[in-house]
Design a protein around this motif. Sequence first.
Motif, PDB file in Angstrom:
ATOM      1  N   GLU A  43       0.861  -1.184   0.000  1.00 45.08           N
ATOM      2  CA  GLU A  43       0.000   0.000   0.000  1.00 45.08           C
ATOM      3  C   GLU A  43       0.883   1.214   0.000  1.00 45.08           C
ATOM      4  O   GLU A  43       1.712   1.395   0.889  1.00 45.08           O
ATOM      5  N   LEU A  53      -5.952  11.756   1.040  1.00 45.12           N
ATOM      6  CA  LEU A  53      -5.908  10.828   2.162  1.00 45.12           C
ATOM      7  C   LEU A  53      -4.572  10.127   2.193  1.00 45.12           C
ATOM      8  O   LEU A  53      -4.131   9.572   1.219  1.00 45.12           O
ATOM      9  N   VAL A  55      -2.483   7.056   3.513  1.00 49.48           N
ATOM     10  CA  VAL A  55      -2.610   5.768   4.191  1.00 49.48           C
ATOM     11  C   VAL A  55      -1.492   5.668   5.208  1.00 49.48           C
ATOM     12  O   VAL A  55      -0.329   5.652   4.862  1.00 49.48           O
ATOM     13  N   GLY A  56      -1.826   5.649   6.458  1.00 50.09           N
ATOM     14  CA  GLY A  56      -0.799   5.643   7.495  1.00 50.09           C
ATOM     15  C   GLY A  56      -0.128   4.297   7.598  1.00 50.09           C
ATOM     16  O   GLY A  56      -0.558   3.311   7.041  1.00 50.09           O
ATOM     17  N   LEU A  57       0.958   4.300   8.327  1.00 55.17           N
ATOM     18  CA  LEU A  57       1.663   3.048   8.553  1.00 55.17           C
ATOM     19  C   LEU A  57       0.972   2.299   9.677  1.00 55.17           C
ATOM     20  O   LEU A  57       0.429   2.910  10.593  1.00 55.17           O
ATOM     21  N   PRO A  58       1.003   1.007   9.606  1.00 52.91           N
ATOM     22  CA  PRO A  58       0.397   0.243  10.699  1.00 52.91           C
ATOM     23  C   PRO A  58       1.148   0.490  12.001  1.00 52.91           C
ATOM     24  O   PRO A  58       2.331   0.802  11.979  1.00 52.91           O
ATOM     25  N   PRO A  59       0.490   0.349  13.121  1.00 45.83           N
ATOM     26  CA  PRO A  59       1.153   0.575  14.410  1.00 45.83           C
ATOM     27  C   PRO A  59       2.265  -0.438  14.663  1.00 45.83           C
ATOM     28  O   PRO A  59       2.336  -1.461  14.012  1.00 45.83           O
TER      29      PRO A  59
ATOM     30  N   MET B  21      -5.473  -7.231   6.629  1.00 50.09           N
ATOM     31  CA  MET B  21      -6.277  -7.205   7.849  1.00 50.09           C
ATOM     32  C   MET B  21      -7.560  -6.430   7.611  1.00 50.09           C
ATOM     33  O   MET B  21      -7.566  -5.360   7.020  1.00 50.09           O
ATOM     34  N   SER B  65      -5.945   3.082   9.511  1.00 56.31           N
ATOM     35  CA  SER B  65      -5.920   2.990   8.065  1.00 56.31           C
ATOM     36  C   SER B  65      -5.209   1.759   7.548  1.00 56.31           C
ATOM     37  O   SER B  65      -5.198   1.511   6.355  1.00 56.31           O
ATOM     38  N   HIS B  66      -4.606   0.972   8.435  1.00 54.51           N
ATOM     39  CA  HIS B  66      -4.008  -0.274   7.960  1.00 54.51           C
ATOM     40  C   HIS B  66      -5.060  -1.359   7.826  1.00 54.51           C
ATOM     41  O   HIS B  66      -4.780  -2.457   7.361  1.00 54.51           O
ATOM     42  N   LEU B  67      -6.298  -1.054   8.262  1.00 61.17           N
ATOM     43  CA  LEU B  67      -7.376  -2.035   8.158  1.00 61.17           C
ATOM     44  C   LEU B  67      -8.270  -1.703   6.966  1.00 61.17           C
ATOM     45  O   LEU B  67      -8.482  -0.540   6.652  1.00 61.17           O
ATOM     46  N   LYS B  68      -8.793  -2.758   6.335  1.00 57.38           N
ATOM     47  CA  LYS B  68      -9.775  -2.555   5.281  1.00 57.38           C
ATOM     48  C   LYS B  68     -11.149  -2.851   5.853  1.00 57.38           C
ATOM     49  O   LYS B  68     -11.340  -3.856   6.520  1.00 57.38           O
ATOM     50  N   PHE B  92     -10.749   4.073   7.899  1.00 47.51           N
ATOM     51  CA  PHE B  92     -10.062   2.886   7.434  1.00 47.51           C
ATOM     52  C   PHE B  92      -9.475   3.111   6.046  1.00 47.51           C
ATOM     53  O   PHE B  92      -9.800   4.062   5.364  1.00 47.51           O
ATOM     54  N   GLY B  93      -8.607   2.182   5.653  1.00 44.74           N
ATOM     55  CA  GLY B  93      -7.915   2.353   4.393  1.00 44.74           C
ATOM     56  C   GLY B  93      -8.824   2.202   3.190  1.00 44.74           C
ATOM     57  O   GLY B  93      -8.806   3.006   2.265  1.00 44.74           O
ATOM     58  N   GLU B  94      -9.618   1.119   3.190  1.00 40.65           N
ATOM     59  CA  GLU B  94     -10.517   0.857   2.067  1.00 40.65           C
ATOM     60  C   GLU B  94     -11.907   0.562   2.609  1.00 40.65           C
ATOM     61  O   GLU B  94     -12.054   0.103   3.730  1.00 40.65           O
TER      62      GLU B  94
END
Lengths: 245, 568
Positions: A43, A53, A55-59, B21, B65-68, B92-94
Amino acid sequence: MPWKSVRAPTSSSTSTSSGGPVIELANTSLLNPNRSYAPLSTEDPGNSSKGALTVGLPPAWVDVSEEISANVQRARVKMAELSKAHAKALMPSFGDGKEDQRLIEALTQEITGLIRKSEKKLQRLSATGPSEDSNVRKNVQGQDGVDIEMNLNGNKSRVEDDDLDDMVFNEHQLAKLKKSEALSVEREREIQQVVESVNELAQIMKDLSVLVIDQGTVVDRIDYNIQNVATTVEEGLKQLQKVLS
Amino acid sequence: MVLVSAARDYVNRMLQDISGMKVLILDSHTVSTVSVVYSQSELLQKEVFLVELIESTSLSRESMSHLKAVYFLQPTSENIQHLRRQLASPRFGEYHLFFSNILKDTQIHILADSDELEVVQQVQEFYADFVAVDPYHFTLNIPSNHTYMLPAVVDPGNLQHFCDRVVDGIAAVFLAMKRRPIIRYQRTSDVAKRIAQETSKLMYQQESGLFDFRRTEISPLLLVLDRSDDPVTPLLNQWTYQAMVHELIGIQDNKVDLRSLGKFPKDQEEVVLSSEQDSFFKSNMYENFGDIGMNIKRLVDEFQQAAKSNQNIQTIEDMAKFVDNYPEYRKMHGNISKHVTLVTEMSKIVEERKLMLVSQTEQELACNGGQVAAFEAVTNLLNNENISDIDRLRLVMLYALRYEKESPVQLMQLFNKLASRSPKYKPGLVQFLLKQAGVDKRTGDLYGNRDFLNIARNMARGLKGVENVYTQHQPLLFQTMESITKGRLRDVDYPCIGNHFQQGRPQEVVIFIVGGTTYEESRCVALQNATNSGTRFVLGGSVVLNSKRFLKDLEEAQRIARSSTSVV
């Protein structure tokens, strides 16, 4: 769609057969730099083309989860090597087989170490403070726990003592007696190790069993879990309000 | 089976093509739909690590945002409003949107307008707008079920709402099965007629394109019935496992909540009774109480054997085997505790309420003749101090339904006695029931005393003797299904909508009971399907009734009817 995400190593989920493990095993497809596979697009901010928008990095804990999966994978590879080593050790051969024993010991230590590391990392997953995605974390934790448990079942204590060499008494009894004394001391040590590893196994299993969901019970129901989340979130909200007021 | 697998199929399709995820967002209706066919562990395998209700999603601000996001909602205006807000400031991302029924064009426009940041990847309709509790049984869980009892003039808005919900639910069932049926309804019921007409309009006019499936030789049949045609079945006490649990304790979406009965250990407070997941339940759900007891005892014995061999761990191999078998062992243990707890609690209730005594009279009132004996039996039970209020009420109702027209003096005596014995009894409730579901209102031959054939059949059964006096009752549905399989469903009683007519015997039949089904009836349907007669039946209703729910609906309807007449 301007891009398509390619699925990483396909899940080798074995279907549950009756009598087999109740819980299924699935490889997560989380990205891991240590493995090599076909290139795929991650992504990147460019995907939501016109939007502002990001897309942030996952925690950070997602990394921990990936590390756990990597460890589990490594442990599995090691276990395959271990079983090969066992087979080799059991075959009759010249020489005293000490080399094989050492290899087996080393491999067993490595595997137990990997599993313990994974377990510690798993604990870390829940240690970080309360936040919204704690539920996500808990669920990921549970899933990883399942993976680890599956590996434990494979890694039954294989430190079977197969070096109960026949104690043959011949004319050089005294020398032999001394040697057999040394042997029994060593065997005692090894048996100690077996007992220790079995205890460790029991401990790990006990810890993991708390995390794993029993199928068919109410805990496995989606609506039950939502109810609980709703109550916890409400409670959290109340606490927050108390603090703020 | 077809509805359970259709619902599962839809959920699978929602999740499978989305990698990474995911978070699954449901509303209070779709959560029931999904929970009965999909388990939490299966969701986890599909990488769905969070499940939320759409109301809570609105409240939260945290960005993930790492979740769809996968949304599965009913296309109601509240849900569309929630979605609007969430799409405007996405967390969320998508976003992948799935709806359980047909979306209106206006709703699609609203969504498109609010998706300024273009986070929505797909919008689809997956027609799982029903709760498939058993292979051949579904429900719509309509809260305001009592509405069906009231004439249209009392509250036209609510009745419209009720009918719309029923029509949408039935439409979803047929869309999921990819069929368009011939529609018949019960002549004497206005609400059944209305629902039948509106369903026909939807399927053949408004959305005729959507319903235009490949035509089979013989069209399936939709039969819309009214609960009032058989008010006896929901009033009776039950003795087969699933029906009994619902009658004495209560099952909601295949879950049983034991907390009302007392203190239980944490893992036995709520239990799941699902024929899909529990093979013991699957083979015992239609058995009667005595047989269940024996089967559970056998199960416990088997378990004790297994437990004994587990104690006997000598070698490493034994340990390994134990570790291997442990999950199965634990699952069996949990399952057995569940069934033992249920049967224990039910035995306690049977003992407290003297249900064996009461039920004997109930069955006689429902099945056999003899007004004089019946009157005597009911009077005795009314005088009995140990009988609870609800049981007294049921007995009088059953008597009244049967002997409505015979000996009105004695009937009056019973009403008075009931009122004097039960302080909480809402006066006039029995009469209200008779007005709703008395002999003048009913189409079907409830007591088998209208036509000659039925009288003969009853006499034959009486002479033969009954296997078990507590389970001798057969719901009216049984006869209806028989008529359908023989192609003898009378047009006079169950007319067709429109100018379609039934050629030959239908192979697939959906029977919808407005006002609710009972587990006794779903048992009847399952047993009928097992005979492989060439016709497959699916049963559905607005709710799943037990006597408590039925009486609650009756009381609620009476209260509303009274307040409206007092206004007029």
